[in-house]
Write a protein that holds these residues in place. Sequence first.
Motif, mmCIF file in Angstrom:
data_model
loop_
_atom_site.group_PDB
_atom_site.id
_atom_site.type_symbol
_atom_site.label_atom_id
_atom_site.label_comp_id
_atom_site.label_asym_id
_atom_site.label_seq_id
_atom_site.Cartn_x
_atom_site.Cartn_y
_atom_site.Cartn_z
ATOM 1 N N PHE A 165 0.813 -1.217 0.000
ATOM 2 C CA PHE A 165 0.000 0.000 0.000
ATOM 3 C C PHE A 165 0.846 1.267 0.000
ATOM 4 O O PHE A 165 1.920 1.308 0.590
ATOM 5 C CB PHE A 165 -0.907 0.036 1.234
ATOM 6 C CG PHE A 165 -2.033 -0.953 1.197
ATOM 7 C CD1 PHE A 165 -3.316 -0.553 0.867
ATOM 8 C CD2 PHE A 165 -1.812 -2.285 1.498
ATOM 9 C CE1 PHE A 165 -4.357 -1.465 0.835
ATOM 10 C CE2 PHE A 165 -2.844 -3.210 1.473
ATOM 11 C CZ PHE A 165 -4.122 -2.795 1.131
ATOM 12 N N ALA A 166 0.318 2.302 -0.623
ATOM 13 C CA ALA A 166 0.859 3.655 -0.497
ATOM 14 C C ALA A 166 -0.041 4.359 0.506
ATOM 15 O O ALA A 166 -1.251 4.448 0.290
ATOM 16 C CB ALA A 166 0.833 4.368 -1.832
ATOM 17 N N CYS A 167 0.531 4.809 1.607
ATOM 18 C CA CYS A 167 -0.257 5.421 2.676
ATOM 19 C C CYS A 167 0.005 6.922 2.765
ATOM 20 O O CYS A 167 1.132 7.371 2.572
ATOM 21 C CB CYS A 167 0.072 4.773 4.013
ATOM 22 S SG CYS A 167 -0.461 3.050 4.122
ATOM 23 N N THR A 168 -1.051 7.643 3.070
ATOM 24 C CA THR A 168 -0.978 9.091 3.234
ATOM 25 C C THR A 168 -1.557 9.451 4.595
ATOM 26 O O THR A 168 -2.719 9.130 4.866
ATOM 27 C CB THR A 168 -1.793 9.809 2.130
ATOM 28 O OG1 THR A 168 -1.280 9.423 0.859
ATOM 29 C CG2 THR A 168 -1.724 11.311 2.284
ATOM 30 N N ASP A 169 -0.757 10.071 5.438
ATOM 31 C CA ASP A 169 -1.261 10.583 6.705
ATOM 32 C C ASP A 169 -2.015 11.867 6.424
ATOM 33 O O ASP A 169 -1.578 12.702 5.633
ATOM 34 C CB ASP A 169 -0.125 10.840 7.686
ATOM 35 C CG ASP A 169 0.530 9.552 8.152
ATOM 36 O OD1 ASP A 169 1.739 9.580 8.416
ATOM 37 O OD2 ASP A 169 -0.164 8.526 8.253
ATOM 38 N N VAL A 170 -3.161 12.030 7.054
ATOM 39 C CA VAL A 170 -4.027 13.175 6.795
ATOM 40 C C VAL A 170 -4.093 14.046 8.043
ATOM 41 O O VAL A 170 -4.443 13.559 9.118
ATOM 42 C CB VAL A 170 -5.449 12.698 6.401
ATOM 43 C CG1 VAL A 170 -6.388 13.870 6.213
ATOM 44 C CG2 VAL A 170 -5.392 11.826 5.163
ATOM 45 N N SER A 171 -3.758 15.323 7.885
ATOM 46 C CA SER A 171 -3.806 16.242 9.025
ATOM 47 C C SER A 171 -4.858 17.333 8.839
ATOM 48 O O SER A 171 -5.111 18.096 9.750
ATOM 49 C CB SER A 171 -2.432 16.877 9.244
ATOM 50 O OG SER A 171 -2.049 17.596 8.094
#
Length: 114
Positions: free
Chosen positions: A36-42
């Motif tokens: 997976f390519a993961c993106t942390d969301v702020s």
Amino acid sequence: MFRFAALMTASLAGVTWAAAETIDVKYYGKLDLAPFACTDVSRSSFINRACYDKSQQFMVVQLRLVYYPYCEMSAGVFEAFLNAPSMGHYYNANIKGSGSDGPFDCRTHRLPKY
């Protein structure tokens, strides 16, 4: 101290955090995030992270502390979700759906096996 840091860096070379991470996904179970390519969301009050496997068209999204699965989602929809002015609004209007008739509900779409 420098030798310890150099040793740790050498032992972790080539390893991404997602590659070494296993999560628990509601309705799915344990899932290794290596593909997976993961993106942390702020910038969202309830979406913390979104992970996507393009080859399987499979997204897991972390809403507060719980990961949820979404199946047969195109890369275009995932990108639109990440780039939406309001990720929460886009999620509620285009991804979540209602019950088992949601557009990417894994109960009615192909569930990938890892």
